[in-house]
Design an enzyme around this catalytic site. Structure first.
Site, PDB file in Angstrom:
ATOM      1  N   GLU A   1       0.805  -1.225   0.000  1.00 33.78           N
ATOM      2  CA  GLU A   1       0.000   0.000   0.000  1.00 33.78           C
ATOM      3  C   GLU A   1       0.835   1.271   0.000  1.00 33.78           C
ATOM      4  O   GLU A   1       0.801   2.049   0.962  1.00 33.78           O
ATOM      5  CB  GLU A   1      -0.953   0.005   1.202  1.00 33.78           C
TER       6      GLU A   1
ATOM      7  N   GLU B   1      -5.347  -8.673   1.325  1.00 32.06           N
ATOM      8  CA  GLU B   1      -5.929  -8.250   2.608  1.00 32.06           C
ATOM      9  C   GLU B   1      -7.405  -7.970   2.411  1.00 32.06           C
ATOM     10  O   GLU B   1      -7.800  -7.315   1.450  1.00 32.06           O
ATOM     11  CB  GLU B   1      -5.290  -6.959   3.148  1.00 32.06           C
TER      12      GLU B   1
END
Ligand code: FCB
Length: 781
Positions: free
Chosen positions: A157, A358
């Protein structure tokens, strides 16, 4: 039993990250990372560094095929670069051996946000050298562990690391500069490219990157993806999509930045850092794209909005809250968005293999005598898996799914309060306990699919059976009826706690006719309180939109309190919104004892279990004070409104904290809520300290009074005296000079209140919501 099956070989597992679970921050030569000490929480986390054998065993027992973990850069290079610390690498060596012995395939992430502090000191990600160091670090890790790692992910991320770390400053290292954020993003991407080259030349077989991808949509699209947009909204959506998603997808997968992004980067510090050849380096072929999905970004065009610091270039875009179910984190639950984004990526990049690296949820868990019945988490994962499966059936190349996360852990700036784990961790003892979701997930893995039958929430019947009473009796207890004897009440409450039962609407309506009426209770209306008025207006229209009837009630006398409580007891209302609850009165507690769902505007003076919606008053005051300090002001006075208001206390606390960090003492003057008292307080401050060069007022009204007093005293604003207010009422932009102030999000507060109440009416778990505030800089500073 019919099963919804996943493709053969579909990979099931969990993800974690080093800083969030390892602890042992100074063991075996680890150096400090930017996250050490960034939040107040101690960093022992789950002590996974010492307990990894137990954690691997847990995963094995649950049948996990894959484990995605991250390597701590500061364990491998305590100074960020230079000589590798073999003892740090030993830990991952042991971990890999255990995983392989347990039959679990390791997926290693090289950077999950924990930059060695030494490198931050040298400039951090805004500095190009960091990309080079990252590639060296990747090589060193590969040298030692490459023989056992199946898949490498370079970054996790990068949007979060760059824009929350260097843009809004909510994450470590806490810098607040749009230019630094864009530079960081580019250097992270460059680091990804260089590391990918290094890994490949060392023989790595599978290399990828993990991106958080959020579908961007308007509030209306949340329930209707196909909804046509106005030109303005379409532009707002496209711009946020470019900032959040395409800024990363396109350089990595196409070798270019989205065209509309370049002028935005140019405006924020320029494009010099993007050098010739960088994009070719970044666009190394990747074998697997890791997708992290939690929630969509909901936005609409709103010309008056200033940019959100996490999205520099987002001027004119409002980030909206929407009235959907949310997790305890406040993130809207929209499972179909997962299918939407998988379809999109598959359409745009048809050759690319994907993996959900995720997905998961924070919910409040109750540890009961017979387990942790986290039905909300199970539903969340199940609904997302169904959405995923539908995308796979349409051809999306999704190779696996990893739940975030194995253990309750240290959730970055939010600390230990967030519960994302399939496994509960008692942080006092480090004891691990499987939640129902862990057992449920084990069964999903075992059958490589979902069944039609899901574990049921404990129902009224289950509670009745456990307590040996009728359903109606349980319902009476749940509804707080006085007619039940103390013994029976105790027995029922015991069953409720043991089973983790959450009363739902059905239980409530069994003995109570639903009225659809909501009471909006105003306690002590404050003079000139435009905030309350606006919130009332928004809450009313929101709740009316949801089919409720609103009754406005005034709680200004003991008699009126009694009447309101009576109405609630008689179930003449389904729910109560109480605003504001600044003063330490007992109405909230008395109302909550009636069993009628109630929500508060503003944090109550006395801690209670009643959920509230508030804004980050302390954070706003800190930002205001830091702004004055950054403008070189050293003699800063604060005008405090009535000190019995919790919001004012919080604003004072934030102000003090910022001064304290700068080694300065506060200088205070008290006021009430009127402009006149603000003017008087400002005169007092000017008298107390002749070198006064700034005033921070607890509200805009007080600040406007201070502006008047400054003018009368012949002080020029801002040259001689800078003035900051709080609230951003309409009048704040109409003063001369315009008032710098802290914006309190009005509509968002109202939305959050309405949503909280609607969730409570449905019997969902709810927790309080604290919304961010934002500094609006005008000419008074
Ligand atoms: C993701 C992060 C992960 C965790 C979850 C809740 O953005 O990658 O570490 O914080 O959110």
């Amino acid at each position: 039993m019919s099963t919804a099956s996943f493709p053969e070989g579909f990979v099931w597992g969990v993800s974690t990250s080093a800083f969030q679970i390892e602890g042992a921050t100074s063991a075996d030569g680890r150096g400090p990372s930017i996250w050490d000490g960034f939040s107040a929480d101690r960093a022992e986390a789950c002590d996974h560094y010492h307990r990894h054998p137990e954690d691997v065993r847990l995963m094995k027992d649950l049948g996990m095929a894959a484990y995605r973990f991250s390597v701590s850069w500061a364990r491998v290079f305590p100074e960020g670069a230079g000589k590798a610390n073999e003892a740090g690498l030993d830990f991952y060596d042991r971990l890999l051996d255990e995983l392989l012995a347990a039959g679990i395939t390791p997926y290693a992430t090289l950077y999950h946000w924990d930059l060695p502090r030494a490198l931050e000191t040298l400039g951090g990600w805004p500095s190009r050298d960091t990309a080079r160091h990252f590639a060296d670090y990747a090589s060193a890790v590969h040298d030692r562990l490459g023989d056992r790692v199946d898949t490498w992910f370079t970054l996790n991320e990068p949007w979060v690391a760059a824009f929350l770390g260097y843009g809004s400053g909510v994450h470590a290292p806490g810098r607040k500069s749009a230019a630094d954020a864009f530079r960081s993003a580019h250097h992270m991407l460059l680091g990804h490219g260089l590391a990918t080259q290094a890994l490949r030349s060392a023989g790595a077989t599978r290399v990828g990157i993990v991106l958080n991808i959020s579908p961007v949509m308007t509030p209306a699209q949340v329930s209707d993806f196909g909804r046509e947009l106005s030109e303005e909204d379409a532009e707002a959506v496209a711009r946020i999509d470019a900032l959040a998603n395409r800024q990363f997808l396109e350089p990595v997968l196409r070798g270019s930045y989205p065209a509309e992004l370049l002028p935005i980067i140019e405006r924020h510090g320029g494009l010099d850092h993007v050098r010739d050849g960088d994009l070719d380096t970044i666009a190394q072929p990747v074998d697997l794209l890791g997708v992290n999905y939690y929630t969509p970004q909901v936005v609409q065009a709103q010309p008056s909005e200033s940019a959100d610091p996490a999205f520099p270039g987002s001027e004119g875009v409002l980030f909206c809250t929407v009235p959907t179910a949310v997790t305890a984190m406040g993130w809207p639950i929209v499972p179909n968005c997962l299918a939407l984004l998988l379809r999109r990526i598959s359409r745009e990049y048809p050759e690319l293999d994907l993996m959900i690296t995720e997905n998961g949820a924070d919910f409040v868990d109750t540890v009961t005598g017979d387990g942790i019945h986290d039905v909300d988490r199970i539903s969340f994962i199940e609904e997302h898996l169904r959405a995923l499966l539908s995308a796979v059936e349409e051809g999306a190349r999704v190779r696996g799914y990893l739940v975030w996360t194995l253990l309750d852990n240290l959730e970055w700036a939010d600390g230990y309060q967030r519960k994302f784990g399939l496994v509960h961790v008692d942080f006092a003892t480090q004891r691990r306990r499987l939640k129902d979701s862990a057992l449920w997930y084990r069964d999903v893995i075992r059958r490589n699919g979902l069944t039609e039958t899901r574990p049921k929430r404990p129902t009224l019947e289950t509670v009745a059976a456990r307590a040996g009473v009728s359903r109606a009796t349980v319902s009476r207890v749940v509804n707080g009826e006085a007619s039940v004897s103390a013994d029976v009440r105790t027995a029922v409450m015991r069953a409720v706690t043991e089973l983790g039962y959450v009363p739902n609407a059905a239980a409530r309506s069994l003995v109570t006719r639903r009225t659809n009426a909501i009471a909006l209770v105003l306690s002590v209306p404050r003079q000139g309180d435009s905030l309350t008025a606006a919130v009332v207006q928004y809450v009313t229209s929101m709740l009316e939109g949801a089919g409720k009837q609103i009754t406005l009630m005034l709680a200004d006398t003991a008699e009126s309190h009694r009447r309101i409580v009576q109405q609630a007891e008689a179930r003449l209302v389904d729910g109560v919104v109480l605003l504001p609850s600044d003063r330490a009165d007992t109405l909230a507690e008395r109302l909550s004892r009636t069993g009628v769902p109630i929500v508060l505007l503003g944090k109550p003076a006395v801690t209670s279990l009643v959920p509230y919606v508030d804004v980050d008053n302390a954070g706003g005051a800190e930002a205001a004070t830091e702004h004055l300090l950054a403008r070189g002001r050293r003699h800063i006075g604060m005008i405090c409104g009535p000190m019995d208001l919790v919001a004012v206390q919080d604003r004072l606390a934030g102000h003090r904290a910022a001064l304290h960090r700068a080694g300065l003492q506060p200088l205070l003057a008290l006021a009430d809520l009127t402009r006149a008292s603000g003017a008087a307080a400002a005169r007092q401050l000017l008298g107390d300290d002749p070198s006064l060069d700034a005033v921070f007022a607890a509200t805009d009204q007080l600040a406007i009074g201070a502006l008047q007093a400054a003018r009368e005293a012949g002080r020029r604003v801002p040259e001689d005296l800078a003035i900051v207010g709080f609230d951003d009422i309409d009048a704040a932009s109409a003063t001369t000079p315009g008032l710098t102030t802290v914006r309190v999000p009005l509509a968002d507060q109202a939305l959050a209140l309405a949503r909280l109440l609607l969730s409570r009416l449905e019997g969902r778990h709810t927790t309080s919501v604290v919304l961010p505030t934002r500094l609006v800089v005008r000419d008074s500073t």
